[in-house]
Design an enzyme around this catalytic site. Structure first.
Site, PDB file in Angstrom:
ATOM      1  N   TYR A  85      45.345  41.123  44.046  1.00 15.72           N
ATOM      2  CA  TYR A  85      45.492  41.382  42.614  1.00 15.72           C
ATOM      3  C   TYR A  85      45.419  40.094  41.801  1.00 15.72           C
ATOM      4  O   TYR A  85      44.605  39.970  40.884  1.00 15.72           O
ATOM      5  CB  TYR A  85      46.817  42.110  42.359  1.00 15.72           C
ATOM      6  CG  TYR A  85      47.210  42.159  40.903  1.00 15.72           C
ATOM      7  CD1 TYR A  85      46.437  42.857  39.977  1.00 15.72           C
ATOM      8  CD2 TYR A  85      48.355  41.519  40.445  1.00 15.72           C
ATOM      9  CE1 TYR A  85      46.789  42.901  38.633  1.00 15.72           C
ATOM     10  CE2 TYR A  85      48.722  41.562  39.114  1.00 15.72           C
ATOM     11  CZ  TYR A  85      47.938  42.251  38.204  1.00 15.72           C
ATOM     12  OH  TYR A  85      48.295  42.288  36.887  1.00 15.72           O
ATOM     13  N   LYS A 108      42.314  38.842  39.332  1.00 18.83           N
ATOM     14  CA  LYS A 108      42.615  38.636  37.917  1.00 18.83           C
ATOM     15  C   LYS A 108      42.279  37.207  37.499  1.00 18.83           C
ATOM     16  O   LYS A 108      41.813  36.965  36.374  1.00 18.83           O
ATOM     17  CB  LYS A 108      44.086  38.942  37.620  1.00 18.83           C
ATOM     18  CG  LYS A 108      44.458  40.407  37.705  1.00 18.83           C
ATOM     19  CD  LYS A 108      43.793  41.265  36.639  1.00 18.83           C
ATOM     20  CE  LYS A 108      44.484  41.159  35.306  1.00 18.83           C
ATOM     21  NZ  LYS A 108      43.924  42.116  34.311  1.00 18.83           N
TER      22      LYS A 108
END
Length: 379
Positions: free
Chosen positions: A266, A270
């Protein structure tokens, strides 16, 4: 996970302090230079900026975006349209998702009280569902009429879309978190009135680095690109099938993230998304909001609203039900959680501050650890 904060986060600390006392008000002060100040009473002109503006929002059925939409519609009833990108099979199913997941949500009960019997008509007049997918070219919008209408009308793009599972499949996370912002930027460059591109990131994009992290554009190196990583994920797809395919792609994401110095898939994807924005924005004005762990509302539209059991909520609930008697940890460590409405307040304030069409990129770390008295694990 390392804490991300900075001296520049005094700005967001101020927002949190101010928010504890009041919601957004026209006379609320903000850190501005003398040359930027319009008058002693204007502040940054939040209400003036919001009035009549139209928005294009991705990830609108998610936790943060829903609170943001509620705030915009409650504080600025004279708002223009809010176009919502919804992943659906067709327009009918998109309309249904809008009604089931947004209009019918208990989050909007204050708006229901304000508008009474005209509530649904008001919501449907402002919220326009658009069938599409941030992971596809042209955002998956098939209708040329819809494309033209959006590009002619919107003033601000708000990207709340994101796959937030820490060990997500690498191909899925890359498509939305890393490549998605670039596709949205390309769309934004064709919007005639666009004044700002606002992107929701995470405070942990800097990976395993510790200490003071400045609020500056993130560039993670030429050897790490979404295109290269997508090629690796595609190669893995040809070698595995079924359950083994999903398992291997989850492992690949974690392996690549930890190899380059990030905790998980994640935060790594990002970070790539931020780098894409930095490299491809051209002269488009951009604001990046980097919240830490987002939790239930502190104050607005009412205390304690939370969508699902997420983030630290399972631990809090288990402790409250006496299912967890003790937790190992450093008593003095910061518990870096931030209420969702404080993140929304910071985002709207930054939007009004920088939505004047000036070509620049600003990043704000919206974290509790940047506060003068941060929340500690020991209370």
């Amino acid at each position: 996970m390392p804490l991300v904060s900075s001296p520049a986060s005094q700005t967001t600390s101020w927002l949190v302090d101010c928010y504890r006392e009041t919601s957004l008000k026209p006379g609320t002060p903000f850190m501005m230079s003398e040359t930027e100040t319009k008058s002693d009473n204007d502040g940054i002109g939040i209400f003036g900026f919001l009035k009549g503006k139209s928005y294009f929002v991705t990830g609108a059925t998610g936790f943060l975006a829903k609170v943001l939409i509620e705030k915009l519609m409650r504080e600025s009833p004279e708002i223009g349209k809010i176009f919502i990108l919804i992943k659906s099979e067709d327009q009918e199913s998109a309309n249904k998702r809008l009604y089931d997941e947004i209009i019918s949500s208990d989050l909007f009960k204050t708006l229901k009280q304000m508008h009474g019997s005209s509530y649904e008509a008001f919501m449907k007049s402002k919220l326009i569902p658009v069938v599409g997918d941030i992971g596809e070219d042209n955002l998956g919008i098939k209708s040329q009429i819809a494309c033209k209408k959006i590009s002619d009308e919107i003033d601000v793009i708000i990207n709340c879309a994101g796959r937030t599972t820490f060990d997500d499949r690498y191909d899925f996370a890359l498509s939305v978190n890393a490549l998605g912002p670039g596709k949205l930027l390309s769309f934004g460059k064709g919007c005639k009135k666009l004044k700002l591109f606002l992107h929701i990131s995470t405070a942990y994009v800097t990976g395993k680095r510790e200490g003071t992290i400045l609020e500056t554009p993130l560039c993670i190196g030429e050897n790490i690109t979404p295109e290269t990583e997508t090629k690796l994920a595609s190669e893995a797809l040809t070698k595995f099938h079924g359950r083994e395919e999903s398992k291997r792609l989850k492992e690949l994401g974690m392996e690549r993230a930890q190899h380059y110095g990030w905790e998980n898939t994640y935060t790594f994807t990002k970070a790539m998304g931020e780098s894409v924005i930095h490299n491809q924005r051209g002269d488009l004005p951009v604001v990046i909001i980097r919240p830490s762990s987002i939790e239930s509302s502190y104050k607005e539209p009412f205390p304690g609203w939370l969508q699902g059991i997420r983030m630290t909520a399972p631990l809090i609930l288990a402790y409250g039900k006496d299912q967890i008697a003790h937790m190992w940890g450093d008593y003095q460590s910061s518990c870096d959680i931030i209420p969702v409405d404080m993140v929304v307040n910071a985002a709207i304030s930054a939007m009004a501050k920088h939505g004047c069409g000036v070509s620049e990129l600003k990043a704000y770390n919206v974290t509790s650890s940047s506060h003068a008295k941060p929340l500690r694990l020991g209370g």
